[in-house]
Design an enzyme around this catalytic site. Structure first.
Site, mmCIF file in Angstrom:
data_model
loop_
_atom_site.group_PDB
_atom_site.id
_atom_site.type_symbol
_atom_site.label_atom_id
_atom_site.label_comp_id
_atom_site.label_asym_id
_atom_site.label_seq_id
_atom_site.Cartn_x
_atom_site.Cartn_y
_atom_site.Cartn_z
ATOM 1 N N TYR A 71 -7.420 18.588 -9.211
ATOM 2 C CA TYR A 71 -6.868 17.270 -9.548
ATOM 3 C C TYR A 71 -5.343 17.329 -9.622
ATOM 4 C CZ TYR A 71 -6.665 12.648 -11.653
ATOM 5 O OH TYR A 71 -6.422 11.324 -11.888
ATOM 6 N N PHE A 123 7.989 -4.941 9.206
ATOM 7 C CA PHE A 123 6.591 -4.948 9.640
ATOM 8 C C PHE A 123 5.837 -5.935 8.740
ATOM 9 C CE2 PHE A 123 2.294 -2.963 9.557
ATOM 10 C CZ PHE A 123 2.001 -3.111 10.892
ATOM 11 N N ASP A 124 4.686 -6.469 9.175
ATOM 12 C CA ASP A 124 4.073 -7.563 8.390
ATOM 13 C C ASP A 124 3.682 -7.154 6.963
ATOM 14 O OD1 ASP A 124 1.907 -6.122 9.351
ATOM 15 O OD2 ASP A 124 0.991 -7.785 10.428
ATOM 16 N N ASP A 201 11.627 2.874 7.333
ATOM 17 C CA ASP A 201 10.180 2.728 7.466
ATOM 18 C C ASP A 201 9.823 3.600 8.666
ATOM 19 O OD1 ASP A 201 7.591 2.017 8.028
ATOM 20 O OD2 ASP A 201 7.911 -0.142 7.886
ATOM 21 N N ALA A 203 7.166 5.177 10.163
ATOM 22 C CA ALA A 203 5.823 5.401 10.715
ATOM 23 C C ALA A 203 5.862 6.133 12.062
ATOM 24 C CB ALA A 203 5.099 4.066 10.868
ATOM 25 N N LYS A 244 0.135 7.072 11.743
ATOM 26 C CA LYS A 244 0.737 7.056 13.073
ATOM 27 C C LYS A 244 1.236 8.475 13.377
ATOM 28 C CE LYS A 244 0.630 2.531 11.979
ATOM 29 N NZ LYS A 244 1.239 1.804 10.877
ATOM 30 N N HIS A 433 -6.034 -14.203 11.982
ATOM 31 C CA HIS A 433 -6.445 -13.525 13.224
ATOM 32 C C HIS A 433 -7.559 -12.509 12.995
ATOM 33 C CE1 HIS A 433 -3.091 -11.410 11.410
ATOM 34 N NE2 HIS A 433 -3.434 -10.295 12.036
#
Ligand SMILES: *Cc1c(COP(=O)(O)O)cnc(C)c1O
Length: 442
Positions: A71, A123-124, A201, A203, A244, A433
């Site tokens: 842990y 990014f969204d 960011d 990624a 990614k 969507h």
């Protein structure tokens, strides 16, 4: 040698499904013409996303078995921490279960209500976390679509209470174009002048670094790893989805030097993700990620990734698909509005035909995802472009799989005239969507 090939052999295989034409038609109708709602075992080639879909190496699979599931203070965490420290130069390393959790930790600690986060393009999920923190997400892309617009960035300090600047590398929202080192350095200077932190960011940090070695003469012949190290050392804080360029199926991170900010992020981490040495992941995931982060900057891998994406883009263009140029590393974008003029929701129309033709799944970046519903009840306010995105999972498909997609695309182009537009028959108020049901306008 100029021919490119996959720089790996295949050790473990997964069968592909080949639903019949009748099964594909039935699955598509049952899904309300929304490919998100088709089960993966009804898909032949799945190019929906490059997130969490990469294939792990033999070294990653064997790292899984040595995972330490303690842990607190697990060996797996120490290995992950040491790889991230070497790569980024940051002392404080916080694991999280995926990118959006990292965004939440940092943005809720940095932003006060009313303050702005300024970016090349949020990014969204990043935009959502800026807004959930009471902030304002300001996008200032340069005309090239990768860099931030430095003139407008500087001007934003006069009109906004800027709390942070976020460079998304590569710029996923605008087609995966890179942020050049020159732009990172100039942004760094502006952040220093105004005393705000520069965050990355990250990624697709390895893909960004590779594109820098191709595009900036100063870095010709440099290793992508060295360029990535330099990118990270230009920032104050980084967060990343490791689904990614971690080449693993789950994971994310925050890394920084500021011990006070790290302590605030850790409190949130404990409340929402788990103890700070596992952060919502299993120990074995941290081992697989540590190994993936070493593999992703290998020049032969990045070269193969760039060349297969470019080959795929050229092959699609040769059969008449309007490919958006330049092709990046993680995806090829098609202008469905150009292929299917005058049709309603043309990107959804193209997706449906690709699925009917060959069981191919791609995604829509058009009016269904980005258009806005008119509050007065009129027709939707359309998105600026109607794009279909073929995303390339890392190390999963070979060139012959992509040749199959090109053949299906050629058949769809030939019958483009006869392809109907689509209308929405059901939609939810947020992220429509994912859940919308559509029908062809026959
Ligand atoms: C995927 C992605 C995220 C969000 O990460 P998740 O792991 O999906 O939560 C954030 N920013 C960028 C640029 C991404 O590509």
């Amino acid at each position: 040698m100029t021919a490119f090939m996959e720089p790996f052999r295949i050790k473990s295989v997964e069968p592909i499904a080949f639903p019949t034409a009748a099964e594909r038609r039935a699955a598509l109708e049952a899904a309300g013409y929304n490919l998100f709602k088709i089960d993966a075992d009804q898909i032949t080639i799945d190019l929906l996303t490059d997130s969490g879909t990469g294939a792990m190496s033999a070294a990653q699979w064997s790292a899984l078995l040595s995972g330490d599931e303690s842990y607190a203070g697990a060996r797996s965490f120490r290995r992950f921490e040491s790889v991230v420290r070497d790569l980024t130069g940051f002392a404080e390393v916080l694991p999280v279960h995926q990118g959006r959790a990292a965004e939440r930790l940092v943005l809720s600690a940095l932003l006060k209500p009313g303050q702005a986060s300024v970016s090349n393009t949020h990014f969204d999920t990043t935009r959502a976390h800026v807004e959930l923190a009471g902030g304002k997400a300001v996008d200032l892309p340069a005309p090239d679509g990768g860099n931030i617009d430095l003139v407008r960035l500087r001007a934003s300090f006069a009109t906004e209470d800027v709390a942070c600047v976020v460079l998304t590398v590569t710029n996923n929202g605008l087609g995966g174009k890179p942020v050049l080192m020159e732009n990172i350095r100039a942004t760094r200077a502006i952040c220093d002048e105004f005393g705000v932190p520069l965050t990355l960011d990250a990624a697709r940090f390895a893909e960004n670094a590779y594109l820098i070695t191709e595009l900036e003469p100063e870095f010709t012949g440099h290793s992508p790893r060295k360029v990535a190290e330099l990118m990270f050392r230009s920032a104050d804080i980084i967060w990343a989805s490791l689904k990614k360029d971690g080449i693993a199926n789950i994971g994310g991170l925050v890394a920084l030097n500021d011990p006070d900010l790290a302590a605030r992020c850790r409190l949130e981490l404990i409340a929402y993700e788990g103890f700070p040495t596992y952060g919502g992941l299993a120990g074995r995931d941290l081992d697989a990620l540590a190994q993936g982060l070493l593999e992703v900057t290998e020049p032969s891998y990045l070269r193969y990734r760039a060349e297969s994406a470019r080959w795929f883009g050229e092959a699609l263009r040769a059969v008449g698909m309007p490919v958006v140029e330049p092709v990046g590393l993680h995806a090829v974008y098609i202008d469905a509005g150009e292929l299917l003029p005058g049709r309603n929701l043309p990107a959804n129309a193209l997706l449906a035909e690709l699925y009917l033709e060959g069981g191919i799944r791609a995604s829509e970046l058009g009016t269904l995802a980005f258009g806005r519903v008119d509050p007065a009840g009129g027709p939707d306010i359309p998105s600026a472009r109607e794009l279909v995105r073929f995303c390339l999972p890392r190390r999963v498909y070979t060139r012959s799989h992509l040749e199959y997609v090109v053949e299906a695309a050629a058949a769809v182009v030939k019958r483009a005239e006869a392809i109907p537009g689509y209308r929405i028959v059901h939609q939810d108020p947020v992220m429509r969507h994912f859940t919308a049901r559509l029908a062809p306008m026959l």
